[in-house]
Design an enzyme around this catalytic site. Structure first.
Site, PDB file in Angstrom:
ATOM      1  N   TYR A 152       5.375  16.156   8.284  1.00  0.00           N
ATOM      2  CA  TYR A 152       5.074  14.787   8.895  1.00  0.00           C
ATOM      3  C   TYR A 152       6.037  13.640   8.254  1.00  0.00           C
ATOM      4  O   TYR A 152       6.563  13.142   9.248  1.00  0.00           O
ATOM      5  CB  TYR A 152       3.734  14.378   8.424  1.00  0.00           C
ATOM      6  CG  TYR A 152       2.961  13.060   9.182  1.00  0.00           C
ATOM      7  CD1 TYR A 152       2.758  12.976  10.404  1.00  0.00           C
ATOM      8  CD2 TYR A 152       2.942  12.038   8.342  1.00  0.00           C
ATOM      9  CE1 TYR A 152       2.220  11.953  11.238  1.00  0.00           C
ATOM     10  CE2 TYR A 152       2.315  10.804   8.962  1.00  0.00           C
ATOM     11  CZ  TYR A 152       2.036  10.842  10.400  1.00  0.00           C
ATOM     12  OH  TYR A 152       1.730   9.686  10.785  1.00  0.00           O
ATOM     13  N   GLY A 155       9.443  14.761   9.592  1.00  0.00           N
ATOM     14  CA  GLY A 155       9.585  14.825  10.917  1.00  0.00           C
ATOM     15  C   GLY A 155       9.613  13.319  11.342  1.00  0.00           C
ATOM     16  O   GLY A 155      10.541  12.875  12.431  1.00  0.00           O
ATOM     17  N   ASN A 181      -2.000   2.449   7.360  1.00  0.00           N
ATOM     18  CA  ASN A 181      -3.193   3.039   7.842  1.00  0.00           C
ATOM     19  C   ASN A 181      -4.251   1.976   8.612  1.00  0.00           C
ATOM     20  O   ASN A 181      -4.310   0.787   8.365  1.00  0.00           O
ATOM     21  CB  ASN A 181      -3.956   2.970   6.522  1.00  0.00           C
ATOM     22  CG  ASN A 181      -3.496   4.026   5.479  1.00  0.00           C
ATOM     23  OD1 ASN A 181      -2.323   3.837   4.906  1.00  0.00           O
ATOM     24  ND2 ASN A 181      -4.090   5.267   4.854  1.00  0.00           N
ATOM     25  N   VAL A 194      -9.836   8.439   4.880  1.00  0.00           N
ATOM     26  CA  VAL A 194     -10.931   8.069   3.845  1.00  0.00           C
ATOM     27  C   VAL A 194     -11.909   7.247   4.521  1.00  0.00           C
ATOM     28  O   VAL A 194     -13.329   7.231   4.171  1.00  0.00           O
ATOM     29  CB  VAL A 194     -10.126   7.397   2.678  1.00  0.00           C
ATOM     30  CG1 VAL A 194      -9.751   5.884   3.413  1.00  0.00           C
ATOM     31  CG2 VAL A 194     -10.903   7.016   1.642  1.00  0.00           C
ATOM     32  N   VAL A 195     -11.528   6.513   5.571  1.00  0.00           N
ATOM     33  CA  VAL A 195     -12.658   5.503   6.199  1.00  0.00           C
ATOM     34  C   VAL A 195     -13.763   6.491   6.751  1.00  0.00           C
ATOM     35  O   VAL A 195     -14.847   6.068   6.766  1.00  0.00           O
ATOM     36  CB  VAL A 195     -12.152   4.461   7.156  1.00  0.00           C
ATOM     37  CG1 VAL A 195     -13.049   3.646   7.945  1.00  0.00           C
ATOM     38  CG2 VAL A 195     -10.878   3.524   6.417  1.00  0.00           C
ATOM     39  N   GLN A 216      -6.319   4.434  -6.695  1.00  0.00           N
ATOM     40  CA  GLN A 216      -4.915   4.104  -5.870  1.00  0.00           C
ATOM     41  C   GLN A 216      -5.517   3.240  -4.731  1.00  0.00           C
ATOM     42  O   GLN A 216      -6.542   3.139  -4.409  1.00  0.00           O
ATOM     43  CB  GLN A 216      -4.706   5.558  -5.208  1.00  0.00           C
ATOM     44  CG  GLN A 216      -5.747   6.068  -4.207  1.00  0.00           C
ATOM     45  CD  GLN A 216      -6.630   6.986  -4.944  1.00  0.00           C
ATOM     46  OE1 GLN A 216      -7.311   6.858  -5.994  1.00  0.00           O
ATOM     47  NE2 GLN A 216      -7.370   8.120  -4.256  1.00  0.00           N
ATOM     48  N   ASP A 280      -0.223  12.442  -3.322  1.00  0.00           N
ATOM     49  CA  ASP A 280      -1.013  11.247  -2.786  1.00  0.00           C
ATOM     50  C   ASP A 280      -0.194  10.077  -3.350  1.00  0.00           C
ATOM     51  O   ASP A 280      -0.409   9.928  -4.395  1.00  0.00           O
ATOM     52  CB  ASP A 280      -2.328  11.352  -3.171  1.00  0.00           C
ATOM     53  CG  ASP A 280      -3.323  10.742  -2.457  1.00  0.00           C
ATOM     54  OD1 ASP A 280      -4.013  11.172  -1.396  1.00  0.00           O
ATOM     55  OD2 ASP A 280      -3.461   9.325  -2.749  1.00  0.00           O
ATOM     56  N   GLN A 283      -0.016   3.705  -4.187  1.00  0.00           N
ATOM     57  CA  GLN A 283      -0.237   2.284  -3.808  1.00  0.00           C
ATOM     58  C   GLN A 283       0.447   2.337  -2.601  1.00  0.00           C
ATOM     59  O   GLN A 283       1.608   3.005  -2.388  1.00  0.00           O
ATOM     60  CB  GLN A 283       0.867   1.502  -4.776  1.00  0.00           C
ATOM     61  CG  GLN A 283       0.019   0.877  -5.831  1.00  0.00           C
ATOM     62  CD  GLN A 283       0.884  -0.187  -6.641  1.00  0.00           C
ATOM     63  OE1 GLN A 283       2.137  -0.137  -6.548  1.00  0.00           O
ATOM     64  NE2 GLN A 283       0.355  -1.344  -7.056  1.00  0.00           N
ATOM     65  N   ARG A 284      -0.241   1.461  -1.616  1.00  0.00           N
ATOM     66  CA  ARG A 284       0.593   1.331  -0.254  1.00  0.00           C
ATOM     67  C   ARG A 284       0.074   0.128   0.260  1.00  0.00           C
ATOM     68  O   ARG A 284      -0.956  -0.324   0.343  1.00  0.00           O
ATOM     69  CB  ARG A 284       0.371   2.469   0.566  1.00  0.00           C
ATOM     70  CG  ARG A 284       1.193   2.372   1.818  1.00  0.00           C
ATOM     71  CD  ARG A 284       1.312   3.432   3.128  1.00  0.00           C
ATOM     72  NE  ARG A 284       1.413   4.509   2.440  1.00  0.00           N
ATOM     73  CZ  ARG A 284       0.412   5.551   2.738  1.00  0.00           C
ATOM     74  NH1 ARG A 284      -0.644   5.425   3.212  1.00  0.00           N
ATOM     75  NH2 ARG A 284       0.680   6.845   2.362  1.00  0.00           N
TER      76      ARG A 284
END
Ligand code: NAD
Ligand code: UDP
Ligand code: UDP
Length: 325
Positions: A152, A155, A181, A194-195, A216, A280, A283-284
């Site tokens: 992913y 790509g 996200n 996750v949601v 995280q 994983d 932080q983002r």
């Protein structure tokens, strides 16, 4: 006859238009008066997502895999086709890379032949597990090229390269959005995001699965805000190519998200911890300074409000028997 009456409606191609983001985008483009052609192979998208617009005479649905050439006449292309959740994009990783890379080549070839503007749905994943925080568009990223997420991440990185090479080599009017996200109604219940996981677990009073220590962070953008950003980017002047970050800069720990979902649903669920998946990111958070400046865009929906609307949707789906309660 007035000039406005002579103007033709835009013909807009949305690849991946039967998916989560794509279906909202198709609806919005129709509401703006466009003709919309949705090309989707239904790998993760469904006819249910577009049920409300299937009867619209300005909407056309094409079952098509973008790894194969497509010859149609359009004015704009939104290239969204690609499974987005780790469970789905890791199911057939070779196909995921093909969709990003061969798909981009075909859609860029189509844009080159027709002179269409073309927008790529890129992703914050191109930053990988970032060393800088928040991430701005000039950061090159830290991505593992051989891990389970690479099909992913790499790509999508290669697709960006192709977009910029078509722009440099053929002067194509390109737009690259780096989407962070995003959540909302029509997220797939089984995609492990996750949601949707937390909301469904809470509604079923099942344990909420926290991966790692839950410290995280992610920042979550409500789908309607994101679609507004994509449309503003497509409508921006030709010299605005991006990449432009689109996302909500308000950052939350997964533990905080779990607590908010429990509070909003009134659930009796308890927390259950399991190991963090490989690679994983810790932080983002997007730096959306560029989107603010170039597109006058920023998210308007708070996490609490957006979660409320998402919870309502999943509750309704359960009541209708579309999702197991
Ligand atoms: P989704 O899985 O709901 O939608 C993807 C759509 O593409 C589906 O309808 C699927 O059937 C279709 N598709 C997949 N491969 C195809 C192919 N080869 N040919 C034709 N159609 C194909 O995912 P989404 O969340 O709506 O994501 C849409 C786009 O936005 C993706 O490109 C994704 O990488 C990007 N994006 C999404 C998020 C997010 O948080 N949802 C974040 C960053 C980037
Ligand atoms: N292509 C397409 N639709 C079009 C034009 C091109 O699907 O309307 C595909 C075609 O399969 C081609 C790819 O886009 O392989 C790239 O096209 P381009 O013209 O850039 O390259 P070339 O055909 O010269 O390899
Ligand atoms: N996550 C979690 N429990 C779940 C699903 C996900 O704690 O049931 C965590 C996951 O490890 C990650 C974050 O939530 O740290 C966001 O995961 P998601 O797959 O939604 O998005 P991505 O990792 O692609 O940003």
């Amino acid at each position: 006859m007035k000039k406005r009456q002579l103007m033709r409606r835009k013909r807009v191609l949305v690849t991946g238009g039967a998916g989560f983001l794509g279906s909202f985008l198709c609806e919005r483009l129709l509401a703006l008066g466009n003709e919309v052609l949705c090309a989707d192979n239904f790998f993760t998208g469904t006819r249910d997502n577009i049920a409300a617009i299937l009867g619209n005479y300005r909407f056309e649905l094409l079952r098509h895999d973008i790894t194969f050439p497509l010859y149609v006449e359009v004015d704009e292309i939104y290239n969204l086709a690609c499974p987005a959740s780790p469970i789905h994009y890791q199911h057939d990783p070779v196909q995921t890379t093909k969709t990003s890379v061969h798909g981009a080549i075909n859609m860029l070839g189509l844009a080159k032949r027709t002179g269409a503007r073309i927008l790529q749905a890129s992703t914050s994943e191109i930053y990988g597990d970032p060393e800088i925080h928040p991430q701005n568009e000039s950061y090159w990223g830290r991505v593992n090229p051989i891990g389970p997420r690479s099909c992913y991440d790499e790509g999508k990185r290669c697709a960006e390269t192709l977009f910029f090479d078509y722009w440099r080599q053929h002067r194509l009017p390109i737009k690259v959005a780096r989407i962070f996200n995003t959540y909302g109604p029509r997220m797939q219940p089984d995609d492990g995001r996750v949601v949707s996981n937390f909301v469904l677990q809470a509604l079923r009073n099942q344990p909420i699965t926290i991966y790692g220590d839950g410290q995280q962070t992610r920042s979550f953008c409500f789908v309607e805000d994101l679609i507004e950003g994509l449309i503003r980017l497509m409508d921006s002047p030709d010299d605005v190519t991006g990449p432009v970050n689109l996302g909500n800069p308000v950052e939350f720990r997964m533990l905080e998200l779990a607590q908010m979902v429990i509070a909003l649903t009134g659930s009796a669920s308890k927390l259950e911890y399991s190991p963090l998946p490989q690679d994983d990111p810790r932080q983002r958070q997007p730096d959306i300074g560029l989107a603010r400046q170039l597109l006058d865009w920023q998210p308007a929906v708070s996490l609490e409000e957006g979660l409320g609307r998402t919870i309502d949707y999943f509750r309704q789906q359960m009541d209708l028997g579309q999702i197991e309660g």
